[in-house]
Motif scaffolding. Sequence first.
Motif, PDB file in Angstrom:
ATOM      1  N   VAL A  12       0.829  -1.206   0.000  1.00  0.00           N
ATOM      2  CA  VAL A  12       0.000   0.000   0.000  1.00  0.00           C
ATOM      3  C   VAL A  12       0.866   1.259   0.000  1.00  0.00           C
ATOM      4  CG1 VAL A  12      -1.649   1.337   1.366  1.00  0.00           C
ATOM      5  CG2 VAL A  12      -1.956  -1.124   1.110  1.00  0.00           C
ATOM      6  N   LEU A  13       1.897   1.276   0.818  1.00  0.00           N
ATOM      7  CA  LEU A  13       2.703   2.482   0.989  1.00  0.00           C
ATOM      8  C   LEU A  13       3.717   2.717  -0.127  1.00  0.00           C
ATOM      9  CD1 LEU A  13       3.393   2.554   4.821  1.00  0.00           C
ATOM     10  CD2 LEU A  13       1.770   3.901   3.499  1.00  0.00           C
ATOM     11  N   LEU A  14       4.266   1.665  -0.694  1.00  0.00           N
ATOM     12  CA  LEU A  14       5.301   1.833  -1.713  1.00  0.00           C
ATOM     13  C   LEU A  14       4.825   2.631  -2.927  1.00  0.00           C
ATOM     14  CD1 LEU A  14       8.234   1.235  -2.366  1.00  0.00           C
ATOM     15  CD2 LEU A  14       7.474  -0.863  -3.474  1.00  0.00           C
ATOM     16  N   PRO A  15       3.659   2.348  -3.505  1.00  0.00           N
ATOM     17  CA  PRO A  15       3.211   3.189  -4.629  1.00  0.00           C
ATOM     18  C   PRO A  15       2.996   4.651  -4.237  1.00  0.00           C
ATOM     19  CG  PRO A  15       1.939   1.165  -4.534  1.00  0.00           C
ATOM     20  CD  PRO A  15       2.773   1.213  -3.299  1.00  0.00           C
ATOM     21  N   LEU A  16       2.535   4.892  -3.018  1.00  0.00           N
ATOM     22  CA  LEU A  16       2.338   6.272  -2.571  1.00  0.00           C
ATOM     23  C   LEU A  16       3.664   7.008  -2.436  1.00  0.00           C
ATOM     24  CD1 LEU A  16      -0.441   5.738   0.114  1.00  0.00           C
ATOM     25  CD2 LEU A  16      -0.699   6.612  -2.210  1.00  0.00           C
ATOM     26  N   VAL A  17       4.675   6.333  -1.937  1.00  0.00           N
ATOM     27  CA  VAL A  17       5.996   6.939  -1.791  1.00  0.00           C
ATOM     28  C   VAL A  17       6.603   7.221  -3.160  1.00  0.00           C
ATOM     29  CG1 VAL A  17       8.354   6.502  -0.996  1.00  0.00           C
ATOM     30  CG2 VAL A  17       6.429   5.968   0.488  1.00  0.00           C
ATOM     31  N   VAL A  18       6.436   6.303  -4.098  1.00  0.00           N
ATOM     32  CA  VAL A  18       6.966   6.500  -5.443  1.00  0.00           C
ATOM     33  C   VAL A  18       6.275   7.685  -6.122  1.00  0.00           C
ATOM     34  CG1 VAL A  18       7.103   5.465  -7.745  1.00  0.00           C
ATOM     35  CG2 VAL A  18       7.730   4.127  -5.744  1.00  0.00           C
ATOM     36  N   ILE A  19       4.961   7.796  -5.975  1.00  0.00           N
ATOM     37  CA  ILE A  19       4.221   8.921  -6.548  1.00  0.00           C
ATOM     38  C   ILE A  19       4.679  10.233  -5.916  1.00  0.00           C
ATOM     39  CG2 ILE A  19       1.932   9.997  -6.675  1.00  0.00           C
ATOM     40  CD1 ILE A  19       0.818   7.129  -7.008  1.00  0.00           C
ATOM     41  N   GLU A  20       4.859  10.245  -4.606  1.00  0.00           N
ATOM     42  CA  GLU A  20       5.318  11.440  -3.898  1.00  0.00           C
ATOM     43  C   GLU A  20       6.686  11.889  -4.407  1.00  0.00           C
ATOM     44  OE1 GLU A  20       5.756  14.525  -1.098  1.00  0.00           O
ATOM     45  OE2 GLU A  20       3.972  13.381  -1.596  1.00  0.00           O
ATOM     46  N   LEU A  21       7.618  10.945  -4.538  1.00  0.00           N
ATOM     47  CA  LEU A  21       8.959  11.291  -5.006  1.00  0.00           C
ATOM     48  C   LEU A  21       8.945  11.778  -6.451  1.00  0.00           C
ATOM     49  CD1 LEU A  21      11.083   8.446  -3.384  1.00  0.00           C
ATOM     50  CD2 LEU A  21      10.991  10.854  -2.732  1.00  0.00           C
ATOM     51  N   ALA A  22       8.140  11.152  -7.293  1.00  0.00           N
ATOM     52  CA  ALA A  22       8.050  11.587  -8.687  1.00  0.00           C
ATOM     53  C   ALA A  22       7.461  12.992  -8.779  1.00  0.00           C
ATOM     54  CB  ALA A  22       7.190  10.608  -9.484  1.00  0.00           C
ATOM     55  N   LEU A  23       6.471  13.284  -7.960  1.00  0.00           N
ATOM     56  CA  LEU A  23       5.868  14.611  -7.940  1.00  0.00           C
ATOM     57  C   LEU A  23       6.871  15.661  -7.478  1.00  0.00           C
ATOM     58  CD1 LEU A  23       3.214  16.172  -8.360  1.00  0.00           C
ATOM     59  CD2 LEU A  23       2.655  15.679  -5.993  1.00  0.00           C
ATOM     60  N   LYS A  24       7.609  15.363  -6.411  1.00  0.00           N
ATOM     61  CA  LYS A  24       8.622  16.299  -5.917  1.00  0.00           C
ATOM     62  C   LYS A  24       9.717  16.530  -6.964  1.00  0.00           C
ATOM     63  CE  LYS A  24       8.350  15.765  -0.944  1.00  0.00           C
ATOM     64  NZ  LYS A  24       8.220  17.116  -0.448  1.00  0.00           N
ATOM     65  N   LEU A  25      10.195  15.449  -7.564  1.00  0.00           N
ATOM     66  CA  LEU A  25      11.269  15.571  -8.548  1.00  0.00           C
ATOM     67  C   LEU A  25      10.817  16.381  -9.759  1.00  0.00           C
ATOM     68  CD1 LEU A  25      14.147  14.797  -9.301  1.00  0.00           C
ATOM     69  CD2 LEU A  25      13.219  12.759 -10.379  1.00  0.00           C
ATOM     70  N   SER A  26       9.621  16.127 -10.247  1.00  0.00           N
ATOM     71  CA  SER A  26       9.142  16.880 -11.407  1.00  0.00           C
ATOM     72  C   SER A  26       8.912  18.352 -11.061  1.00  0.00           C
ATOM     73  CB  SER A  26       7.866  16.258 -11.972  1.00  0.00           C
ATOM     74  OG  SER A  26       6.826  16.297 -11.022  1.00  0.00           O
ATOM     75  N   ALA A  27       8.472  18.642  -9.850  1.00  0.00           N
ATOM     76  CA  ALA A  27       8.288  20.037  -9.433  1.00  0.00           C
ATOM     77  C   ALA A  27       9.637  20.744  -9.283  1.00  0.00           C
ATOM     78  CB  ALA A  27       7.509  20.102  -8.130  1.00  0.00           C
ATOM     79  N   ILE A  28      10.632  20.058  -8.757  1.00  0.00           N
ATOM     80  CA  ILE A  28      11.961  20.653  -8.616  1.00  0.00           C
ATOM     81  C   ILE A  28      12.547  20.963  -9.991  1.00  0.00           C
ATOM     82  CG2 ILE A  28      14.344  20.155  -7.930  1.00  0.00           C
ATOM     83  CD1 ILE A  28      13.134  18.625  -5.523  1.00  0.00           C
TER      84      ILE A  28
END
Length: 67
Positions: A12-28
Amino acid sequence: MDQLTHAQLLSVLLPLVVIELALKLSAIVACVRSERTRGPKWLCLLVILFVSTFGPIAFFLFGRKPA
């Protein structure tokens, strides 16, 4: 109530963490590449990095200036 096993919790948590990191990286990347932002870039980057999921979303909605 049944307790979640470690494998269930990870699934459950792994996909959420991956989405969070991808969102942060794309925003940066978008912040660094943008010529103009609404406010100083360093402040936008701090918001992206330290305001959980809502920081990158706020940058995409309010931080970028139209070209």
